[in-house]
Scaffold this motif. Structure first.
Motif, PDB file in Angstrom:
ATOM      1  N   ASP A  46      66.470 104.284  31.117  1.00  0.00           N
ATOM      2  CA  ASP A  46      65.412 103.298  30.849  1.00  0.00           C
ATOM      3  C   ASP A  46      65.709 102.016  31.609  1.00  0.00           C
ATOM      4  O   ASP A  46      66.817 101.766  32.071  1.00  0.00           O
ATOM      5  N   VAL A  47      64.688 101.180  31.748  1.00  0.00           N
ATOM      6  CA  VAL A  47      64.780 100.041  32.653  1.00  0.00           C
ATOM      7  C   VAL A  47      65.790  98.999  32.174  1.00  0.00           C
ATOM      8  O   VAL A  47      66.465  98.358  32.977  1.00  0.00           O
ATOM      9  N   GLU A  48      65.939  98.837  30.867  1.00  0.00           N
ATOM     10  CA  GLU A  48      66.900  97.857  30.364  1.00  0.00           C
ATOM     11  C   GLU A  48      68.320  98.287  30.702  1.00  0.00           C
ATOM     12  O   GLU A  48      69.142  97.468  31.144  1.00  0.00           O
ATOM     13  N   ASP A  49      68.627  99.560  30.497  1.00  0.00           N
ATOM     14  CA  ASP A  49      69.953 100.061  30.863  1.00  0.00           C
ATOM     15  C   ASP A  49      70.167  99.974  32.369  1.00  0.00           C
ATOM     16  O   ASP A  49      71.265  99.655  32.841  1.00  0.00           O
ATOM     17  N   PHE A  50      69.109 100.276  33.138  1.00  0.00           N
ATOM     18  CA  PHE A  50      69.253 100.190  34.591  1.00  0.00           C
ATOM     19  C   PHE A  50      69.591  98.770  35.028  1.00  0.00           C
ATOM     20  O   PHE A  50      70.476  98.561  35.867  1.00  0.00           O
ATOM     21  N   GLU A  51      68.866  97.779  34.521  1.00  0.00           N
ATOM     22  CA  GLU A  51      69.098  96.410  34.952  1.00  0.00           C
ATOM     23  C   GLU A  51      70.519  95.954  34.624  1.00  0.00           C
ATOM     24  O   GLU A  51      71.147  95.241  35.416  1.00  0.00           O
ATOM     25  N   GLU A  52      71.044  96.370  33.476  1.00  0.00           N
ATOM     26  CA  GLU A  52      72.416  96.019  33.140  1.00  0.00           C
ATOM     27  C   GLU A  52      73.391  96.725  34.071  1.00  0.00           C
ATOM     28  O   GLU A  52      74.374  96.140  34.536  1.00  0.00           O
ATOM     29  N   ALA A  99      57.358  83.442  54.195  1.00  0.00           N
ATOM     30  CA  ALA A  99      58.770  83.766  54.390  1.00  0.00           C
ATOM     31  C   ALA A  99      58.954  85.262  54.219  1.00  0.00           C
ATOM     32  O   ALA A  99      58.312  85.877  53.362  1.00  0.00           O
ATOM     33  N   LEU A 100      59.829  85.840  55.037  1.00  0.00           N
ATOM     34  CA  LEU A 100      60.218  87.234  54.871  1.00  0.00           C
ATOM     35  C   LEU A 100      61.561  87.234  54.146  1.00  0.00           C
ATOM     36  O   LEU A 100      62.581  86.866  54.725  1.00  0.00           O
ATOM     37  N   TYR A 101      61.529  87.622  52.880  1.00  0.00           N
ATOM     38  CA  TYR A 101      62.722  87.589  52.041  1.00  0.00           C
ATOM     39  C   TYR A 101      63.503  88.892  52.226  1.00  0.00           C
ATOM     40  O   TYR A 101      63.042  89.956  51.803  1.00  0.00           O
ATOM     41  N   PRO A 102      64.709  88.829  52.837  1.00  0.00           N
ATOM     42  CA  PRO A 102      65.482  90.063  53.036  1.00  0.00           C
ATOM     43  C   PRO A 102      66.072  90.571  51.721  1.00  0.00           C
ATOM     44  O   PRO A 102      66.425  89.783  50.829  1.00  0.00           O
ATOM     45  N   GLU A 103      66.176  91.894  51.616  1.00  0.00           N
ATOM     46  CA  GLU A 103      66.820  92.540  50.462  1.00  0.00           C
ATOM     47  C   GLU A 103      66.242  92.027  49.139  1.00  0.00           C
ATOM     48  O   GLU A 103      66.970  91.756  48.187  1.00  0.00           O
ATOM     49  N   GLN A 104      64.928  91.898  49.079  1.00  0.00           N
ATOM     50  CA  GLN A 104      64.288  91.348  47.890  1.00  0.00           C
ATOM     51  C   GLN A 104      64.162  92.404  46.793  1.00  0.00           C
ATOM     52  O   GLN A 104      63.621  93.489  47.018  1.00  0.00           O
ATOM     53  N   ALA A 105      64.671  92.075  45.630  1.00  0.00           N
ATOM     54  CA  ALA A 105      64.549  92.957  44.464  1.00  0.00           C
ATOM     55  C   ALA A 105      63.182  92.750  43.826  1.00  0.00           C
ATOM     56  O   ALA A 105      62.787  91.611  43.549  1.00  0.00           O
ATOM     57  N   LEU A 106      62.474  93.851  43.578  1.00  0.00           N
ATOM     58  CA  LEU A 106      61.104  93.777  43.069  1.00  0.00           C
ATOM     59  C   LEU A 106      60.906  94.703  41.879  1.00  0.00           C
ATOM     60  O   LEU A 106      61.458  95.807  41.838  1.00  0.00           O
ATOM     61  N   LYS A 107      60.091  94.258  40.935  1.00  0.00           N
ATOM     62  CA  LYS A 107      59.607  95.130  39.875  1.00  0.00           C
ATOM     63  C   LYS A 107      58.458  95.954  40.453  1.00  0.00           C
ATOM     64  O   LYS A 107      57.454  95.392  40.884  1.00  0.00           O
ATOM     65  N   VAL A 108      58.621  97.261  40.476  1.00  0.00           N
ATOM     66  CA  VAL A 108      57.599  98.131  41.049  1.00  0.00           C
ATOM     67  C   VAL A 108      57.133  99.072  39.947  1.00  0.00           C
ATOM     68  O   VAL A 108      57.703 100.141  39.739  1.00  0.00           O
ATOM     69  N   PRO A 109      56.094  98.709  39.207  1.00  0.00           N
ATOM     70  CA  PRO A 109      55.667  99.535  38.082  1.00  0.00           C
ATOM     71  C   PRO A 109      55.035 100.830  38.557  1.00  0.00           C
ATOM     72  O   PRO A 109      54.245 100.859  39.487  1.00  0.00           O
ATOM     73  N   THR A 110      55.406 101.916  37.925  1.00  0.00           N
ATOM     74  CA  THR A 110      54.769 103.198  38.152  1.00  0.00           C
ATOM     75  C   THR A 110      54.511 103.777  36.770  1.00  0.00           C
ATOM     76  O   THR A 110      54.461 103.044  35.777  1.00  0.00           O
ATOM     77  N   TYR A 111      54.334 105.082  36.672  1.00  0.00           N
ATOM     78  CA  TYR A 111      54.161 105.634  35.333  1.00  0.00           C
ATOM     79  C   TYR A 111      55.459 105.511  34.542  1.00  0.00           C
ATOM     80  O   TYR A 111      55.466 105.584  33.324  1.00  0.00           O
ATOM     81  N   ARG A 112      56.580 105.336  35.244  1.00  0.00           N
ATOM     82  CA  ARG A 112      57.816 104.866  34.630  1.00  0.00           C
ATOM     83  C   ARG A 112      58.126 103.514  35.237  1.00  0.00           C
ATOM     84  O   ARG A 112      57.771 103.247  36.372  1.00  0.00           O
ATOM     85  N   ALA A 113      58.815 102.642  34.476  1.00  0.00           N
ATOM     86  CA  ALA A 113      59.167 101.341  35.032  1.00  0.00           C
ATOM     87  C   ALA A 113      60.044 101.545  36.252  1.00  0.00           C
ATOM     88  O   ALA A 113      60.892 102.424  36.291  1.00  0.00           O
ATOM     89  N   GLY A 114      59.856 100.727  37.279  1.00  0.00           N
ATOM     90  CA  GLY A 114      60.606 100.874  38.509  1.00  0.00           C
ATOM     91  C   GLY A 114      61.186  99.563  38.992  1.00  0.00           C
ATOM     92  O   GLY A 114      60.690  98.476  38.664  1.00  0.00           O
ATOM     93  N   ARG A 115      62.251  99.673  39.769  1.00  0.00           N
ATOM     94  CA  ARG A 115      62.908  98.532  40.387  1.00  0.00           C
ATOM     95  C   ARG A 115      63.303  98.952  41.794  1.00  0.00           C
ATOM     96  O   ARG A 115      64.021  99.929  41.985  1.00  0.00           O
ATOM     97  N   ALA A 116      62.819  98.217  42.801  1.00  0.00           N
ATOM     98  CA  ALA A 116      63.094  98.562  44.191  1.00  0.00           C
ATOM     99  C   ALA A 116      63.664  97.349  44.914  1.00  0.00           C
ATOM    100  O   ALA A 116      63.300  96.205  44.623  1.00  0.00           O
ATOM    101  N   ARG A 117      64.547  97.628  45.872  1.00  0.00           N
ATOM    102  CA  ARG A 117      65.088  96.580  46.739  1.00  0.00           C
ATOM    103  C   ARG A 117      64.475  96.779  48.122  1.00  0.00           C
ATOM    104  O   ARG A 117      64.896  97.660  48.870  1.00  0.00           O
ATOM    105  N   ALA A 118      63.493  95.962  48.449  1.00  0.00           N
ATOM    106  CA  ALA A 118      62.839  96.067  49.750  1.00  0.00           C
ATOM    107  C   ALA A 118      63.729  95.450  50.824  1.00  0.00           C
ATOM    108  O   ALA A 118      64.362  94.412  50.599  1.00  0.00           O
ATOM    109  N   ASP A 119      63.770  96.073  52.004  1.00  0.00           N
ATOM    110  CA  ASP A 119      64.502  95.461  53.117  1.00  0.00           C
ATOM    111  C   ASP A 119      63.911  94.101  53.453  1.00  0.00           C
ATOM    112  O   ASP A 119      64.632  93.198  53.903  1.00  0.00           O
ATOM    113  N   GLY A 120      62.618  93.942  53.239  1.00  0.00           N
ATOM    114  CA  GLY A 120      61.974  92.648  53.438  1.00  0.00           C
ATOM    115  C   GLY A 120      60.711  92.563  52.601  1.00  0.00           C
ATOM    116  O   GLY A 120      60.024  93.562  52.406  1.00  0.00           O
ATOM    117  N   ALA A 121      60.418  91.369  52.094  1.00  0.00           N
ATOM    118  CA  ALA A 121      59.178  91.131  51.344  1.00  0.00           C
ATOM    119  C   ALA A 121      58.551  89.845  51.879  1.00  0.00           C
ATOM    120  O   ALA A 121      59.183  88.779  51.826  1.00  0.00           O
TER     121      ALA A 121
END
Length: 227
Positions: A46-52, A99-121
């Motif tokens: 689950d997302v809480e355990d993942f974030e920790e 600004a192009l933010y390198p290695e940006q951590a993003l909340k990416v909601p799907t049918y399950r909660a998601g967390r992605a690190r984009a190379d750039g945002a």
């Protein structure tokens, strides 16, 4: 002999053991290392355990939660970094209000909660400054960028899972710089969990990124970074 892409592990055994040592008790017994891949027993995390878990992971291990699956983002090599720096400079020159933010951590909601690190945002200056925590809200992000790495999960992660995750998050443009084929694919017009437009261009092409990005890339420089 250098291992092939299919044989390369997601992470080293030493990093896995250190991750397990640091992991919260709710997650520790669920982690296993099978065939060089980080796996979770007994269903998705689950997302809480993942974030920790992501918070306490060793510096050499960057974790993502894509479509409910625990992923290890590859450590970028020097040419990977050079490509991102080239793109960052182009974006600053043409759209200085962004600004192009390198290695940006993003909340990416799907049918399950998601967390992605984009190379750039790509987003307005200070877009993330007022947000709390590590994982940013994708609302207002104009474009995400991924540069492929030479690992066995690139096909599934960058070309499929992240594509759909970013589309579901409503991010208007996803730029995939594919080092296997020396191409750029511009995904745009997200609808129903996918992008309806996805033209590809060879290195050396002039690539007009669609609105709301509205940046033109002369990609001749990318030939210098081809392997």
């Amino acid at each position: 002999m250098t291992p092939s892409t299919e044989e390369r592990p997601q992470m080293s055994l030493e990093d896995f053991e250190e991750l397990v040592r640091r992991a919260p008790e709710t997650v520790r017994n669920k982690l296993e290392f099978l065939g060089g891949r980080l796996c979770v027993k007994h269903g998705p995390i689950d997302v809480e355990d993942f974030e920790e878990l992501a918070r306490v992971a060793p510096e050499t291990v960057a974790l993502e939660l894509i479509d409910g699956k625990l992923e290890v983002k590859p450590v970028p090599d020097l040419r990977h970094g050079a490509i991102i720096m080239w793109l960052l400079r182009v974006c600053m020159q043409q759209r200085p209000e962004l600004a192009l933010y390198p290695e940006q951590a993003l909340k990416v909601p799907t049918y399950r909660a998601g967390r992605a690190r984009a190379d750039g945002a790509l987003a307005p200056l200070d877009h993330f400054a007022d947000q709390e925590g590590e994982w940013g809200d994708p609302s207002g992000v104009l474009m995400v960028v991924e540069v492929t790495s030479y690992d066995r999960d690139t096909e599934r992660r960058d070309r499929h899972d992240k594509r759909h995750g970013y589309a579901r998050a409503g991010i208007p443009v996803y730029l995939l710089i594919d080092r296997d084929s020396d191409t750029l694919t511009v995904f745009s017009d997200p609808l129903d969990g996918d992008y309806r437009q996805s033209p590809s261009y060879a290195y050396g092409s002039t690539v007009a990124l669609p609105a709301p990005v509205a940046i033109t890339l002369n990609t001749e420089k990318l030939k210098d970074y081809a392997d």
